[in-house]
Design an enzyme around this catalytic site. Sequence first.
Site, mmCIF file in Angstrom:
data_model
loop_
_atom_site.group_PDB
_atom_site.id
_atom_site.type_symbol
_atom_site.label_atom_id
_atom_site.label_comp_id
_atom_site.label_asym_id
_atom_site.label_seq_id
_atom_site.Cartn_x
_atom_site.Cartn_y
_atom_site.Cartn_z
ATOM 1 N N GLU A 1 0.974 -1.261 0.100
ATOM 2 C CA GLU A 1 -0.030 -0.141 -0.013
ATOM 3 C C GLU A 1 0.842 1.161 -0.042
ATOM 4 O O GLU A 1 1.896 1.316 0.897
ATOM 5 C CB GLU A 1 -0.719 -0.231 1.361
ATOM 6 N N CYS B 1 -1.550 8.809 4.287
ATOM 7 C CA CYS B 1 -1.782 8.354 2.584
ATOM 8 C C CYS B 1 -3.040 8.778 2.218
ATOM 9 O O CYS B 1 -3.014 9.124 1.081
ATOM 10 C CB CYS B 1 -1.620 7.031 2.497
#
Length: 545
Positions: free
Chosen positions: A293, A327
Amino acid sequence: MSIGLFRAPTPVNEPVRTYAPGSPERASLKAELARQSGLEVEAAPIVAGRPVHTGDTSPMVMPHDHRHRLGVFHKASAAEVHAAIDAAQAARPEWAALPWEERASVFLRAAALLRGPWRDRLNAATMLGQSKTAHQAEIDAACELIDFWSFNVQYLTEIMADQPLSPTGTWNRVEYRPLDGFVFAVSPFNFTSIAGNLPTAPALIGNTVVWKPASTSVLSGHVIMELLHEAGLPPGVINFLPGSGPAVGDPVLADSRLAGVHFTGSTDVFHGVWRTVGENIARYHQYPRLVGETGGKDFVFVHQSADVDTVVTALLRGAFEFQGQKCSAASRAYVPDTLWPKIRAGLGDGLAQIQMGDVADFRNFMGAVIDARSYAKLTGAVNEAKASVGKGVQEVLGGEHDDARGWFLGPSVIVATDPRYRTMCEELFGPVLTIYVYPAAEYAQTLDLCDSTSPYGLTGAVFARDRRAAHQALVRLRHAAGNFYVNDKPTGAVVGQQPFGGTRASGTNDKAGSAQNLGRWISARTIKETFDPPRRFSYPFMDEE
Ligand code: NAD
């Protein structure tokens, strides 16, 4: 050996404590912050359950007071890496053979300890070491990690219950084995919960792990290791290797026993990991599973029917909480010209009210950015934008910075006239929001622009009261985000509610905190048993008429 079909405790999302003035949790967290501020912790690689003091140390500091040392950590070298892999391999047979409910109990106990006596300790380490406010630490280090540990057990039982058909006379079974080697977990600095989940999700299945934390979050990682030890995790199941990326990563990725990589961090580093695995592919005993990720350039798209106050709140929280170092943080926004004057005024008011400083002072909404390198990169981009007014940039709001005490960059809003201005496309990872004001009549064209501006596909949001406009964005931006929000900020995914992960350059989208992710750490074996097998080779159609 299991002698029952056990049902896991039903997981419930951990309630978020408020830390409001006068609350008992506020008093105990403040006391723990004071206690840890006075300590000098010595963190070290942990191999086969034992700390290894290598003597090659780095300081652990408070980002908001960088002369304040919280301790040091010993860095792993190739020798510790090899020892950690050997320890993981040695622990594997026994750990994998343990009944699943025994492994699950270790993590359920870890969740219970974190819910109770360890909560302040991990929250305080996260606040001091990563400069999170009390609320940001609570939703991460406490609630999300408790949720990962509790929900993953439930997902494992759901996976195991998925069994094939067995026609009369046969029994078909699927065994959910761990991978045939060790898993390399590599975690980022920004979420203590992710750091805790990356090694433990594969371990729950029966895998053993070599875990490399980020160098700027070793303190909270060290506390997680102590907590897991207290919860009963056997030595060698998770081996902790703080140190430089290549010093740890290169020897791990060169080892023939590598079975998987569970990575969260930047896109560039994951590209490097993938490339190295590709180059080494012939040496491995299996094809390593690669789960990553990675970065994002997350957007807020505003339609002219949107409610201004909700947009302004979403932008302030989505872009600036935890200094924009999520993020999922909103880092670009598309605002129609019809609403821009009101939204600009709202943002200006918000920027004037946001307080930044020491996270132990609970009035602050923001702390400092993580380190000097990040500070230099971010302030460089803000200064470049100020110098670009008239050349792709209209104005820069906020952007005050000072690193005398801590690495402080205030909330910064760059208003770009060029929709492909650098900060509309690149991930900066800090409190910098770039806004492009578009002609309200060009909604459809601007959705196309949003879809094609950045290589990422992590999170995004649309704000619209007009249902057709919301639907249009959902369809047109289908592949622009793995987590999409309607009239809500693009941050704050909750385990069990919004499985998290992105596509394109944002990752393999294996959805942390879901059964999909756990499935990557499993190598299923199918077993067919026939109770009364055939006794002659020929078939009836071959018989004489
Ligand atoms: P980073 O890429 O700098 O570091 C991540 C980890 O990789 C660290 O542990 C680091 O030491 C390690 N590393 C670096 N070089 C390595 C190498 N050669 N071999 C092995 N490991 C190596 O990221 P960061 O600054 O810690 O975190 C911020 C980044 O993480 C941002 O890009 C952010 O978007 C991303 N992130 C993504 C998600 C998500 O779910 N998509 C979540 C959190 C953070």
